[in-house]
Write a protein that holds these residues in place. Structure first.
Motif, short mmCIF file in Angstrom:
data_model
loop_
_atom_site.label_atom_id
_atom_site.label_comp_id
_atom_site.label_asym_id
_atom_site.label_seq_id
_atom_site.Cartn_x
_atom_site.Cartn_y
_atom_site.Cartn_z
N ILE A 1 0.84 -1.21 0.00
CA ILE A 1 0.00 0.00 0.00
C ILE A 1 0.87 1.25 0.00
O ILE A 1 0.64 2.19 -0.78
CB ILE A 1 -0.94 -0.01 1.22
N LEU A 2 1.89 1.28 0.85
CA LEU A 2 2.78 2.44 0.92
C LEU A 2 3.52 2.64 -0.40
O LEU A 2 3.72 3.79 -0.84
CB LEU A 2 3.79 2.25 2.06
N THR A 3 3.90 1.54 -1.05
CA THR A 3 4.63 1.65 -2.31
C THR A 3 3.73 2.13 -3.45
O THR A 3 4.19 2.84 -4.35
CB THR A 3 5.30 0.31 -2.65
N LEU A 4 2.45 1.78 -3.40
CA LEU A 4 1.51 2.37 -4.37
C LEU A 4 1.54 3.89 -4.26
O LEU A 4 1.47 4.60 -5.27
CB LEU A 4 0.09 1.85 -4.10
N GLY A 5 1.67 4.38 -3.05
CA GLY A 5 1.77 5.83 -2.85
C GLY A 5 3.08 6.38 -3.36
O GLY A 5 3.12 7.43 -4.01
N ASP B 1 -11.97 1.11 -0.15
CA ASP B 1 -12.88 -0.02 0.02
C ASP B 1 -12.31 -1.07 0.98
O ASP B 1 -13.06 -1.77 1.66
CB ASP B 1 -13.16 -0.68 -1.34
N ARG B 2 -10.99 -1.16 1.04
CA ARG B 2 -10.35 -2.16 1.90
C ARG B 2 -10.21 -1.69 3.34
O ARG B 2 -9.97 -2.51 4.24
CB ARG B 2 -8.94 -2.49 1.37
N TYR B 3 -10.34 -0.41 3.58
CA TYR B 3 -9.95 0.17 4.86
C TYR B 3 -10.60 -0.53 6.06
O TYR B 3 -9.91 -0.89 7.03
CB TYR B 3 -10.29 1.67 4.88
N TYR B 4 -11.88 -0.75 6.02
CA TYR B 4 -12.59 -1.23 7.21
C TYR B 4 -12.37 -2.72 7.48
O TYR B 4 -12.69 -3.21 8.56
CB TYR B 4 -14.09 -0.94 7.07
N THR B 5 -11.79 -3.44 6.51
CA THR B 5 -11.54 -4.87 6.72
C THR B 5 -10.07 -5.15 7.02
O THR B 5 -9.69 -6.31 7.19
CB THR B 5 -11.95 -5.67 5.48
N GLU B 6 -9.27 -4.09 7.11
CA GLU B 6 -7.85 -4.27 7.33
C GLU B 6 -7.46 -4.00 8.79
O GLU B 6 -8.13 -3.20 9.47
CB GLU B 6 -7.03 -3.32 6.43
N PRO B 7 -6.36 -4.61 9.27
CA PRO B 7 -5.86 -4.28 10.60
C PRO B 7 -5.22 -2.89 10.61
O PRO B 7 -5.02 -2.28 9.56
CB PRO B 7 -4.82 -5.37 10.87
N GLU B 8 -4.87 -2.45 11.79
CA GLU B 8 -4.40 -1.06 11.95
C GLU B 8 -3.16 -0.75 11.11
O GLU B 8 -3.07 0.35 10.53
CB GLU B 8 -4.10 -0.80 13.43
N VAL B 9 -2.21 -1.69 11.01
CA VAL B 9 -0.99 -1.40 10.26
C VAL B 9 -1.31 -1.08 8.80
O VAL B 9 -0.67 -0.20 8.20
CB VAL B 9 0.00 -2.59 10.37
N CYS B 10 -2.31 -1.73 8.24
CA CYS B 10 -2.71 -1.46 6.86
C CYS B 10 -3.56 -0.19 6.77
O CYS B 10 -3.46 0.57 5.79
CB CYS B 10 -3.48 -2.64 6.28
N GLN B 11 -4.40 0.05 7.78
CA GLN B 11 -5.21 1.27 7.79
C GLN B 11 -4.31 2.50 7.80
O GLN B 11 -4.56 3.47 7.06
CB GLN B 11 -6.13 1.26 9.00
N VAL B 12 -3.28 2.47 8.62
CA VAL B 12 -2.34 3.60 8.66
C VAL B 12 -1.66 3.77 7.30
O VAL B 12 -1.50 4.90 6.81
CB VAL B 12 -1.29 3.37 9.77
N ALA B 13 -1.27 2.67 6.68
CA ALA B 13 -0.63 2.74 5.36
C ALA B 13 -1.59 3.34 4.33
O ALA B 13 -1.18 4.14 3.47
CB ALA B 13 -0.18 1.35 4.92
N ILE B 14 -2.86 2.98 4.40
CA ILE B 14 -3.85 3.53 3.47
C ILE B 14 -3.98 5.03 3.64
O ILE B 14 -3.99 5.78 2.65
CB ILE B 14 -5.22 2.83 3.68
N VAL B 15 -4.04 5.49 4.88
CA VAL B 15 -4.15 6.94 5.13
C VAL B 15 -2.92 7.67 4.57
O VAL B 15 -3.04 8.72 3.92
CB VAL B 15 -4.31 7.22 6.63
#
Length: 320
Positions: free
Chosen positions: A217-221, A234-248
């Motif tokens: 996710i971070l590398t997509l950015g 769309d993935r945000y609410y099904t992901e754990p915190e480490v991925c949610q932070v990466a999405i933000v």
């Protein structure tokens, strides 16, 4: 011999940076006049001087002239064949810094050494020195990379980048079964801005390891692949915190202006303080509209949420 270092440096600087002309025999004799005898010790000092110049990024087209004149290739070959592990380690590092890729086959002979330190150093050096198949040992990393491993590998990858030889890097993200190496390689793909691996990164969004997904996710950015923004939301609410932070963080990096409402919603819904801070910072830096939204949040909130916003806005001031 140590007292001769200033004279050795001066001679080398004349050739490397002052365009002084010596043929190979003349240079060898001039060096011999300074050191008394051209032997293992004096050549070690010569190599140290050259490595020092290289590490200082002092560029010249004449390094090979000195290397050839003094027989430094043969000198390093003898160190590779030494019984001393410390001499072998020195040779790996010196060959790398001096960019002597003719040693790749010599390095390869140590890549299966029983000594784990020699084995690791040889494989890392092969990555830097080989122009044929530099990544052949990636699939042999079977333990987690240490920070030192990552630092060394990054230095070698920088050299490959300078040679324009990073094309094969992305495929190892899919080939390797070592999550630690996969995470590192995904990060390096972003760092070196490698193109043409969008599909690989999207595949890694489905990986079982949340840390792998987060790095993808971070590398997509980092690569600015903005057409994935809605997929990440769309993935945000099904992901754990480490991925949610990466999405933000990635949405903040995209900065398209399309996700401000989403950022506002998850700020109010999130209970984790650290995540809340990251979201607030994303809102504040999300274009002009983000700054307005940030101020509106400040005006509408109170208590700890307001304290978070004030801290993000002026981090040097401590609020109670």
């Amino acid at each position: 011999m140590k007292e001769k270092l200033p004279e050795i440096k001066k001679l080398f600087e004349e050739v490397l940076f002052e365009n002084e002309k010596y043929d190979e025999v003349e240079f060898f004799e001039r060096f011999k006049e300074i050191v008394g005898e051209v032997n293992r010790e004096s050549l070690d000092y010569a190599v140290d001087v050259l490595v020092g110049f290289k590490n200082e990024n002092r560029k010249s087209d004449h390094y090979n002239h000195i290397i050839k004149s003094l027989g430094i290739i043969e000198h390093l070959e003898a160190k590779f064949d030494s019984r001393s592990n410390s001499e072998k380690m020195d040779a790996f590092q010196e060959a790398f810094v001096l960019n002597l890729n003719k040693f790749d086959s010599k390095v390869l002979t140590h890549a299966y050494s029983r000594n784990s330190q020699i084995r690791t150093e040889a494989r890392n050096s092969y990555l830097a020195l080989s122009s044929n198949d530099p990544y052949r040992f990636f699939d042999e990393y079977d333990t987690s990379l240490t920070k030192w491993d990552e630092i060394e590998l990054m230095q070698y990858l920088k050299l490959q980048s300078q040679r324009g030889n990073l094309e094969g890097l992305g495929k190892w993200i899919n080939y390797s079964k070592n999550d630690s190496l996969v995470i590192f390689l995904i990060k390096m793909v972003g760092y070196f801005k490698q193109k043409g691996i969008d599909e690989i990164l999207l595949e890694k969004l489905e990986d079982d390891n949340a840390k792998v997904r987060a790095e993808a996710i971070l590398t997509l950015g980092e690569l600015g692949i903005k057409d994935t923004e809605q997929t990440l939301i769309d993935r945000y609410y099904t992901e754990p915190e480490v991925c949610q932070v990466a999405i933000v963080k990635t949405i903040k990096k995209f900065n398209t202006g399309k996700s401000l409402k989403f950022l506002q919603e998850i700020f109010s819904e999130t209970n984790n303080i650290d995540t809340k801070k990251i979201i607030a910072e994303a809102i504040l830096n999300y274009s002009y509209e983000g700054k307005i939204a940030f101020q509106n949040l400040k005006n509408s909130l109170k208590g700890f949420d307001l304290t978070i916003l004030k801290h993000i806005e002026t981090p040097l001031i401590k609020y109670k």
